[in-house]
Design an enzyme around this catalytic site. Structure first.
Site, PDB file in Angstrom:
ATOM      1  N   ASP A  16      -2.729   0.082  38.837  1.00  0.00           N
ATOM      2  CA  ASP A  16      -1.627   0.744  38.336  1.00  0.00           C
ATOM      3  C   ASP A  16      -0.836  -0.040  37.585  1.00  0.00           C
ATOM      4  OD1 ASP A  16       0.089   2.735  38.411  1.00  0.00           O
ATOM      5  OD2 ASP A  16       0.534   2.686  40.699  1.00  0.00           O
ATOM      6  N   LYS A  30      -6.000 -10.988  43.032  1.00  0.00           N
ATOM      7  CA  LYS A  30      -4.997 -12.007  43.378  1.00  0.00           C
ATOM      8  C   LYS A  30      -5.809 -12.686  44.542  1.00  0.00           C
ATOM      9  CE  LYS A  30      -1.092 -13.887  43.201  1.00  0.00           C
ATOM     10  NZ  LYS A  30      -0.870 -14.635  42.109  1.00  0.00           N
ATOM     11  N   TYR A  38      -2.852   2.233  48.859  1.00  0.00           N
ATOM     12  CA  TYR A  38      -2.832   3.475  48.490  1.00  0.00           C
ATOM     13  C   TYR A  38      -3.833   4.389  49.507  1.00  0.00           C
ATOM     14  CZ  TYR A  38      -1.081   2.538  43.835  1.00  0.00           C
ATOM     15  OH  TYR A  38      -0.184   2.332  42.856  1.00  0.00           O
ATOM     16  N   ASP A  84      -1.615 -12.018  37.945  1.00  0.00           N
ATOM     17  CA  ASP A  84      -0.374 -12.386  37.217  1.00  0.00           C
ATOM     18  C   ASP A  84      -0.775 -12.839  35.868  1.00  0.00           C
ATOM     19  OD1 ASP A  84       0.373 -15.580  38.737  1.00  0.00           O
ATOM     20  OD2 ASP A  84      -1.164 -14.067  39.461  1.00  0.00           O
TER      21      ASP A  84
END
Length: 463
Positions: A352, A228, A158, A328
């Site tokens: 998000d 992640k 972002y 995930d």
């Protein structure tokens, strides 16, 4: 101070003293009405806020609203999507609130929301997600969802550092990566766009501090770093590592990591347990790892057992638990094991995804509040988390719940808890009576469908 805006004649600015908000009884609060359905939900929300404050404090406190501009209304009025006056107002008056904004097509800002966050360094996106009894939900046990997301707001992809496919700029970047850095993993360099993902130690640490301070203040049980890092080891993996380091450095007596809890629990259960036996218990593959890895594991056990005076003999069970989870898997487990998550601290993109996924479990983005906060300077903008929904503009139909609940966060942030509690009570009672806007009514049996403005009035009546 302002080029085009007129300051309210009544009211005083919220100020910061000794790193704490000083809120007068008549604070000036800048607000952006918003685009599309923004005017509808802002009118309903402001009415609720005003009535809650009046009722909670018998008229002794009052918000002095100061309209500022961004988005379509600003462009039509001043020829700018985000006038300087608006940024100045949020800086000078510290706390503000906004409706949804249209992002201009083809120029200036990738997102007005992101621009506001970056200009004011509002590094925390705070997204509490909880269930209101009676709200239609696609899951069996939505009441298990009671989480608070701390999403880093200024870094990650972002930051907007990217170059389009085919441009001279992207060709320079790809050439540099290939020739200077020896990168050979760009599969189709001639047709690739390139983006950069900055994650800093400072950004990660200040987000972690904000999440821990919140968790301790509100008696939360755990913080989960969502990342992640198994793939992006030097960005997302570093975020996780810096999070643990910050927790241990600044909050050692108040926190325990999940692995520390295993080691301490093993020792509590069997006092004569050796270091190596404990290491085997937390690492089932102990006998298959290298001697160097075994030594590191034994050192971890030894270091943890030094915490015995403050954390041993079950004391760790009363500490704030610090743990982490792969992104995930998190998206799966917030569905299957929602009650195992409490406060979530994560980076911009993950936040998000996770916040919207959780909102769906408790009734949708229409009732999900949000705040953008700099806990160091005190500046904060509270906002509706959904889009502008232009096809419903000026129809007085949409659910104002997201903006109203964002106002609850704002009142809590200001220390006006009594007014915040009245609004929550009003929402709970209204929904329990099945008085809802169309988005909920179409999914509920026996619902009484009302307009956006009528929903606001019902909340006030049911306080």
């Amino acid at each position: 101070m302002f080029k085009d805006l007129k300051i309210p004649t009544d009211g005083q600015a919220i100020t910061i003293e000794n790193n704490k908000l000083k809120v007068p009884d008549n604070p000036v609060i800048p607000f952006i009405e918003g685009d599309g359905t923004g005017p509808d939900i802002s009118r309903a929300a402001n009415y609720v806020f005003n009535e809650a404050v009046k009722k909670a404090y018998n008229g002794k406190r009052k918000i002095e609203w100061f309209e500022v501009y961004a988005g379509e209304k600003a462009f039509k009025k001043f020829g700018s999507w985000l006038p300087d006056d608006t940024i100045t107002a949020f800086r000078e008056y510290v706390v503000g609130i906004k409706g949804p904004l249209t992002t201009p097509i083809g120029g200036g800002f990738s997102s007005l929301n992101v621009a506001l966050r970056q200009m004011l360094d509002l590094y925390v996106c705070l997204r509490p997600v909880r269930y209101f009894k009676g709200v239609p939900s696609p899951v069996r046990n939505p009441e298990k969802v009671d989480m608070v997301i701390f999403r880093e707001n200024t870094e990650d992809i972002y930051a907007g550092i990217e170059w389009a496919e085919g441009t001279d700029e992207v060709k320079k970047i790809i050439q540099f990566l290939q020739k200077e850095m020896g990168i050979k993993k760009i599969r189709f360099p001639e047709t690739s766009g390139i983006g950069i993902k900055p994650i800093s130690k400072e950004g990660s640490s200040r987000l972690t501090k904000a999440a821990i301070e919140y968790a301790l203040k509100h008696n939360r049980k755990s913080i989960t770093f969502v990342h992640k890092g198994n793939i992006m080891k030097f960005t997302e993996g570093a975020f996780k590592n810096w999070g643990y380091e910050t927790a241990k450095e600044f909050y050692r007596d108040q926190i325990v990591t999940q692995r520390e809890s295993w080691i301490l629990g093993n020792k509590d259960a069997k006092s004569n347990l050796t270091i190596e036996e404990n290491a085997r218990m937390i690492e089932p593959g102990y006998d298959m790892i290298s001697d160097e890895q075994k030594a590191a594991l034994r050192a971890e056990v030894e270091d943890t057992l030094k915490l015995t005076p403050t954390h041993g003999n079950g004391q760790y069970k009363n500490k704030l638990m610090i743990k982490d989870a792969i992104a995930d898997i998190t998206l799966q487990q917030v569905l299957t094991r929602a009650n195992e998550f409490d406060v979530i601290a994560t980076m911009n993109l993950n936040g998000d995804y996770v916040s919207d996924a959780l909102a769906a479990q408790v009734g949708g983005i229409g009732i999900a509040p949000g705040a953008n906060i700099n806990y160091i300077t005190g500046h904060a903008i509270f906002e509706a988390t959904h889009g502008t929904a232009p096809k419903y503009a000026n129809l007085d139909q949409v659910n104002p719940g997201s903006l109203i609940l964002s106002g609850v966060l704002m009142l809590e942030y200001m220390g006006w808890q009594e007014a915040a509690d009245l609004i929550v009570k009003g929402i709970e009672n209204t929904i329990a009576k099945k008085i809802v806007t169309y988005d909920f009514a179409r999914l509920m049996d026996g619902a009484h469908k009302v307009k956006c403005s009528e929903f606001g009035k019902a909340i006030v009546e049911n306080m």
